[in-house]
Write a protein that holds these residues in place. Structure first.
Motif, PDB file in Angstrom:
ATOM      1  N   THR A 244      61.259  19.866 -91.595  1.00  0.00           N
ATOM      2  CA  THR A 244      61.465  18.553 -92.213  1.00  0.00           C
ATOM      3  C   THR A 244      61.019  18.588 -93.667  1.00  0.00           C
ATOM      4  OG1 THR A 244      59.269  17.705 -91.598  1.00  0.00           O
ATOM      5  CG2 THR A 244      61.067  17.362 -90.014  1.00  0.00           C
ATOM      6  N   ALA A 245      61.687  17.752 -94.467  1.00  0.00           N
ATOM      7  CA  ALA A 245      61.292  17.543 -95.862  1.00  0.00           C
ATOM      8  C   ALA A 245      61.625  16.096 -96.194  1.00  0.00           C
ATOM      9  CB  ALA A 245      62.028  18.496 -96.788  1.00  0.00           C
ATOM     10  N   GLY A 246      60.611  15.248 -96.197  1.00  0.00           N
ATOM     11  CA  GLY A 246      60.852  13.827 -96.439  1.00  0.00           C
ATOM     12  C   GLY A 246      61.687  13.212 -95.341  1.00  0.00           C
ATOM     13  N   ARG A 247      62.875  12.732 -95.697  1.00  0.00           N
ATOM     14  CA  ARG A 247      63.772  12.080 -94.739  1.00  0.00           C
ATOM     15  C   ARG A 247      64.855  13.027 -94.223  1.00  0.00           C
ATOM     16  NH1 ARG A 247      64.136   6.471 -94.418  1.00  0.00           N
ATOM     17  NH2 ARG A 247      62.410   5.393 -95.443  1.00  0.00           N
ATOM     18  N   VAL A 248      64.679  14.314 -94.433  1.00  0.00           N
ATOM     19  CA  VAL A 248      65.682  15.306 -94.026  1.00  0.00           C
ATOM     20  C   VAL A 248      65.119  16.189 -92.920  1.00  0.00           C
ATOM     21  CG1 VAL A 248      67.205  17.150 -94.807  1.00  0.00           C
ATOM     22  CG2 VAL A 248      66.581  15.305 -96.381  1.00  0.00           C
ATOM     23  N   LEU A 249      65.930  16.432 -91.888  1.00  0.00           N
ATOM     24  CA  LEU A 249      65.544  17.279 -90.772  1.00  0.00           C
ATOM     25  C   LEU A 249      66.546  18.424 -90.650  1.00  0.00           C
ATOM     26  CD1 LEU A 249      65.333  14.018 -89.956  1.00  0.00           C
ATOM     27  CD2 LEU A 249      64.276  14.962 -87.901  1.00  0.00           C
ATOM     28  N   LEU A 250      66.057  19.626 -90.361  1.00  0.00           N
ATOM     29  CA  LEU A 250      66.912  20.799 -90.171  1.00  0.00           C
ATOM     30  C   LEU A 250      67.200  20.982 -88.680  1.00  0.00           C
ATOM     31  CD1 LEU A 250      65.225  23.429 -92.542  1.00  0.00           C
ATOM     32  CD2 LEU A 250      66.869  21.639 -93.112  1.00  0.00           C
ATOM     33  N   VAL A 251      68.472  21.227 -88.351  1.00  0.00           N
ATOM     34  CA  VAL A 251      68.889  21.377 -86.957  1.00  0.00           C
ATOM     35  C   VAL A 251      69.781  22.607 -86.830  1.00  0.00           C
ATOM     36  CG1 VAL A 251      70.325  20.357 -85.134  1.00  0.00           C
ATOM     37  CG2 VAL A 251      68.661  18.945 -86.344  1.00  0.00           C
ATOM     38  N   GLY A 252      69.678  23.292 -85.699  1.00  0.00           N
ATOM     39  CA  GLY A 252      70.518  24.456 -85.444  1.00  0.00           C
ATOM     40  C   GLY A 252      70.064  25.662 -86.237  1.00  0.00           C
ATOM     41  N   ASP A 253      71.021  26.534 -86.594  1.00  0.00           N
ATOM     42  CA  ASP A 253      70.677  27.759 -87.319  1.00  0.00           C
ATOM     43  C   ASP A 253      69.963  27.471 -88.628  1.00  0.00           C
ATOM     44  OD1 ASP A 253      72.031  28.945 -85.256  1.00  0.00           O
ATOM     45  OD2 ASP A 253      73.739  29.621 -86.456  1.00  0.00           O
ATOM     46  N   ALA A 254      70.248  26.327 -89.252  1.00  0.00           N
ATOM     47  CA  ALA A 254      69.601  25.980 -90.519  1.00  0.00           C
ATOM     48  C   ALA A 254      68.090  25.851 -90.367  1.00  0.00           C
ATOM     49  CB  ALA A 254      70.172  24.670 -91.065  1.00  0.00           C
ATOM     50  N   ALA A 255      67.623  25.549 -89.164  1.00  0.00           N
ATOM     51  CA  ALA A 255      66.195  25.345 -88.917  1.00  0.00           C
ATOM     52  C   ALA A 255      65.433  26.647 -88.735  1.00  0.00           C
ATOM     53  CB  ALA A 255      66.000  24.460 -87.689  1.00  0.00           C
ATOM     54  N   GLY A 256      66.156  27.770 -88.683  1.00  0.00           N
ATOM     55  CA  GLY A 256      65.530  29.068 -88.467  1.00  0.00           C
ATOM     56  C   GLY A 256      66.170  29.761 -87.281  1.00  0.00           C
ATOM     57  N   TYR A 257      66.317  31.079 -87.374  1.00  0.00           N
ATOM     58  CA  TYR A 257      67.059  31.826 -86.370  1.00  0.00           C
ATOM     59  C   TYR A 257      66.455  33.214 -86.257  1.00  0.00           C
ATOM     60  CZ  TYR A 257      71.256  33.318 -83.797  1.00  0.00           C
ATOM     61  OH  TYR A 257      72.134  33.768 -82.834  1.00  0.00           O
ATOM     62  N   VAL A 258      66.303  33.697 -85.031  1.00  0.00           N
ATOM     63  CA  VAL A 258      65.732  35.027 -84.829  1.00  0.00           C
ATOM     64  C   VAL A 258      66.826  36.056 -84.616  1.00  0.00           C
ATOM     65  CG1 VAL A 258      64.132  36.433 -83.469  1.00  0.00           C
ATOM     66  CG2 VAL A 258      63.644  34.004 -83.846  1.00  0.00           C
ATOM     67  N   ASP A 259      67.628  35.891 -83.555  1.00  0.00           N
ATOM     68  CA  ASP A 259      68.674  36.862 -83.259  1.00  0.00           C
ATOM     69  C   ASP A 259      69.588  36.286 -82.191  1.00  0.00           C
ATOM     70  OD1 ASP A 259      69.082  39.998 -83.935  1.00  0.00           O
ATOM     71  OD2 ASP A 259      69.776  39.593 -81.898  1.00  0.00           O
ATOM     72  N   ALA A 260      70.783  36.877 -82.076  1.00  0.00           N
ATOM     73  CA  ALA A 260      71.778  36.380 -81.121  1.00  0.00           C
ATOM     74  C   ALA A 260      71.682  37.051 -79.761  1.00  0.00           C
ATOM     75  CB  ALA A 260      73.179  36.605 -81.692  1.00  0.00           C
ATOM     76  N   LEU A 261      70.776  38.016 -79.569  1.00  0.00           N
ATOM     77  CA  LEU A 261      70.854  38.847 -78.381  1.00  0.00           C
ATOM     78  C   LEU A 261      70.542  38.107 -77.087  1.00  0.00           C
ATOM     79  CD1 LEU A 261      67.919  41.458 -78.309  1.00  0.00           C
ATOM     80  CD2 LEU A 261      67.744  39.174 -79.239  1.00  0.00           C
ATOM     81  N   THR A 262      69.918  36.936 -77.117  1.00  0.00           N
ATOM     82  CA  THR A 262      69.651  36.213 -75.880  1.00  0.00           C
ATOM     83  C   THR A 262      70.695  35.155 -75.560  1.00  0.00           C
ATOM     84  OG1 THR A 262      68.198  34.694 -77.078  1.00  0.00           O
ATOM     85  CG2 THR A 262      67.158  36.570 -75.987  1.00  0.00           C
ATOM     86  N   GLY A 263      71.632  34.882 -76.457  1.00  0.00           N
ATOM     87  CA  GLY A 263      72.746  33.999 -76.166  1.00  0.00           C
ATOM     88  C   GLY A 263      72.402  32.532 -76.003  1.00  0.00           C
ATOM     89  N   GLU A 264      71.310  32.061 -76.613  1.00  0.00           N
ATOM     90  CA  GLU A 264      70.860  30.689 -76.398  1.00  0.00           C
ATOM     91  C   GLU A 264      71.195  29.736 -77.543  1.00  0.00           C
ATOM     92  OE1 GLU A 264      66.914  30.400 -74.079  1.00  0.00           O
ATOM     93  OE2 GLU A 264      66.670  32.124 -75.400  1.00  0.00           O
ATOM     94  N   GLY A 265      71.990  30.167 -78.515  1.00  0.00           N
ATOM     95  CA  GLY A 265      72.175  29.380 -79.729  1.00  0.00           C
ATOM     96  C   GLY A 265      72.683  27.968 -79.502  1.00  0.00           C
ATOM     97  N   ILE A 266      73.722  27.809 -78.681  1.00  0.00           N
ATOM     98  CA  ILE A 266      74.301  26.481 -78.487  1.00  0.00           C
ATOM     99  C   ILE A 266      73.349  25.571 -77.722  1.00  0.00           C
ATOM    100  CG2 ILE A 266      76.192  25.193 -77.428  1.00  0.00           C
ATOM    101  CD1 ILE A 266      76.972  26.680 -79.956  1.00  0.00           C
ATOM    102  N   ALA A 267      72.720  26.092 -76.663  1.00  0.00           N
ATOM    103  CA  ALA A 267      71.772  25.275 -75.904  1.00  0.00           C
ATOM    104  C   ALA A 267      70.640  24.779 -76.797  1.00  0.00           C
ATOM    105  CB  ALA A 267      71.208  26.074 -74.727  1.00  0.00           C
ATOM    106  N   LEU A 268      70.135  25.662 -77.660  1.00  0.00           N
ATOM    107  CA  LEU A 268      69.060  25.270 -78.560  1.00  0.00           C
ATOM    108  C   LEU A 268      69.533  24.255 -79.588  1.00  0.00           C
ATOM    109  CD1 LEU A 268      67.418  28.759 -79.154  1.00  0.00           C
ATOM    110  CD2 LEU A 268      66.347  26.811 -78.015  1.00  0.00           C
ATOM    111  N   ALA A 269      70.746  24.428 -80.112  1.00  0.00           N
ATOM    112  CA  ALA A 269      71.265  23.493 -81.104  1.00  0.00           C
ATOM    113  C   ALA A 269      71.404  22.093 -80.521  1.00  0.00           C
ATOM    114  CB  ALA A 269      72.614  23.990 -81.624  1.00  0.00           C
ATOM    115  N   VAL A 270      71.915  21.989 -79.295  1.00  0.00           N
ATOM    116  CA  VAL A 270      72.082  20.675 -78.667  1.00  0.00           C
ATOM    117  C   VAL A 270      70.724  20.036 -78.398  1.00  0.00           C
ATOM    118  CG1 VAL A 270      72.977  19.453 -76.649  1.00  0.00           C
ATOM    119  CG2 VAL A 270      74.308  21.300 -77.672  1.00  0.00           C
ATOM    120  N   ALA A 271      69.767  20.840 -77.946  1.00  0.00           N
ATOM    121  CA  ALA A 271      68.430  20.306 -77.679  1.00  0.00           C
ATOM    122  C   ALA A 271      67.752  19.842 -78.972  1.00  0.00           C
ATOM    123  CB  ALA A 271      67.574  21.353 -76.973  1.00  0.00           C
TER     124      ALA A 271
END
Length: 357
Positions: A244-271
């Motif tokens: 977060t920065a003031g009134r802005v929140l980061l969601v999905g890959d923009a919020a930070g990402y480790v790797d694709a090998l566990t296949g959880e990207g979409i589930a995490l983005a929705v959550a």
């Protein structure tokens, strides 16, 4: 003035818009690209992602997935999902399904390029649009993350991904993860006549160069026509100093990402999208940071552990044989990855470990 501006019309941004509309917030999505957006990804939805999307009224067509199989030469081990089927879904199909749901919810999607955000005590301005809050869901290499001073650059060698589709009948209802010395290949059925093959590696080179490390896959795919263009993404590892920065929140890959090998990207983005909207609805943006850490804790731990283990060649070589000898461990880890992002862990008769596809 809208309650919320969402910058980025990919899955994370569209899921945020759907959560916001359900909460009764007024929202506009700003996306620079017109039409259906494709990108390089494994295209396998874990059961938790299928359930999270269904809760938003999104049910994309695809190919049911029963579990995950690891392959290294003649060795192989597989585990079925315990919480229901996953689904292989073309990225374009997923995007269209989310866009249709957003349109049905009455949320406008405006084509606009956002170079930066201006904040004051009452709201946020982006590309001439005004909202009380904004969500930055502008992807892996988020320009807004950088403009907000939240980007944490990394200088060490990083992994990249390449994806190609083959017009061939799937030979398995599992996601296959093929292991080579310096790369993995993820084979995901996405339709009855189409499979996606994504390669993750630290090495530079063409898709064909990397696929040559997997002779069994080359034999399987010999003569199969390519469907569409190759896609690439990376470096995959991206870090943010805060969400977060003031009134802005980061969601999905923009919020930070480790790797694709566990296949959880979409589930995490929705959550994350749901957590961000709840924080906005409560007027407690600062709480989102703690929620984000809770939602991503399992993913970050498992992914860091697997990356650390497989970065060492002896451990990498021993991974599939170890999973063969300890099938309960492999199955428990696959089960952990299949659960929704915010579901607490369930006890098992044996301790769990880390390994996934």
């Amino acid at each position: 003035m809208k309650d919320l501006l969402v910058v980025g019309g990919g899955p994370a941004g569209l899921a945020t818009a759907l959560h916001a509309a359900r909460e009764g917030l007024t929202v506009t999505v700003l996306e620079r690209r017109a039409g259906t957006v494709d990108k390089a990804c494994g295209e396998g939805l874990m059961p938790g992602a299928v359930a999270a999307l269904a809760d938003l009224g999104v049910d994309p067509a695809g190919h049911d997935l029963r579990g995950i199989r690891y392959v290294a030469g003649a060795r192989r081990v597989e585990a079925d999902f315990r919480s229901g089927a996953g689904r292989g879904v073309r990225r374009t199909t997923l995007h269209d399904a989310l866009r249709d749901a957003v349109e049905a919810a009455g949320v406008p999607v405006e084509q606009a390029t956002v170079h930066g955000l201006a904040q004051d005590a009452d709201g946020v301005t982006a590309a001439g649009h005004r909202g009380r809050y904004a969500v930055a869901a502008d992807g892996l290499h988020s320009p807004l993350r950088r403009s907000l001073g939240l980007d944490r650059p990394r200088r060490r060698q990083l992994r990249r991904g390449l994806r190609r589709h083959y017009a061939v009948r799937p030979w398995s209802d599992h996601v296959e993860v093929h292991w080579a010395r310096e790369a993995e290949a993820y084979v995901t059925p996405v339709a009855d006549d189409l499979v996606g093959v994504a390669v993750l590696t630290t090495r530079r080179g063409s898709y064909d160069d990397h696929l040559a490390a997997f002779p069994e896959l080359l034999d399987r795919l010999a003569g199969a026509p390519h469907a569409g263009s190759d896609r690439g993404a990376g470096p995959l590892r991206q870090d943010a100093t805060a969400r977060t920065a003031g009134r802005v929140l980061l969601v999905g890959d923009a919020a930070g990402y480790v790797d694709a090998l566990t296949g959880e990207g979409i589930a995490l983005a929705v959550a994350q999208a749901g957590a961000a909207v709840q924080a906005i609805a409560r007027g407690d943006v600062a709480a989102y940071e703690q929620d984000w850490r809770r939602l991503t804790r399992r993913y970050r731990w498992l992914t860091h552990a697997l990356l650390g283990a497989t970065s060492l060649r002896p451990t990498r070589t021993a991974l599939v044989p170890a999973a063969e000898r300890l099938p309960w461990l492999f199955g428990a880890t696959v089960d952990a990855l299949a659960r929704p992002a915010d579901e607490p862990g369930r006890p098992h008769s044996s301790p769990t470990g880390q390994s996934a596809g």
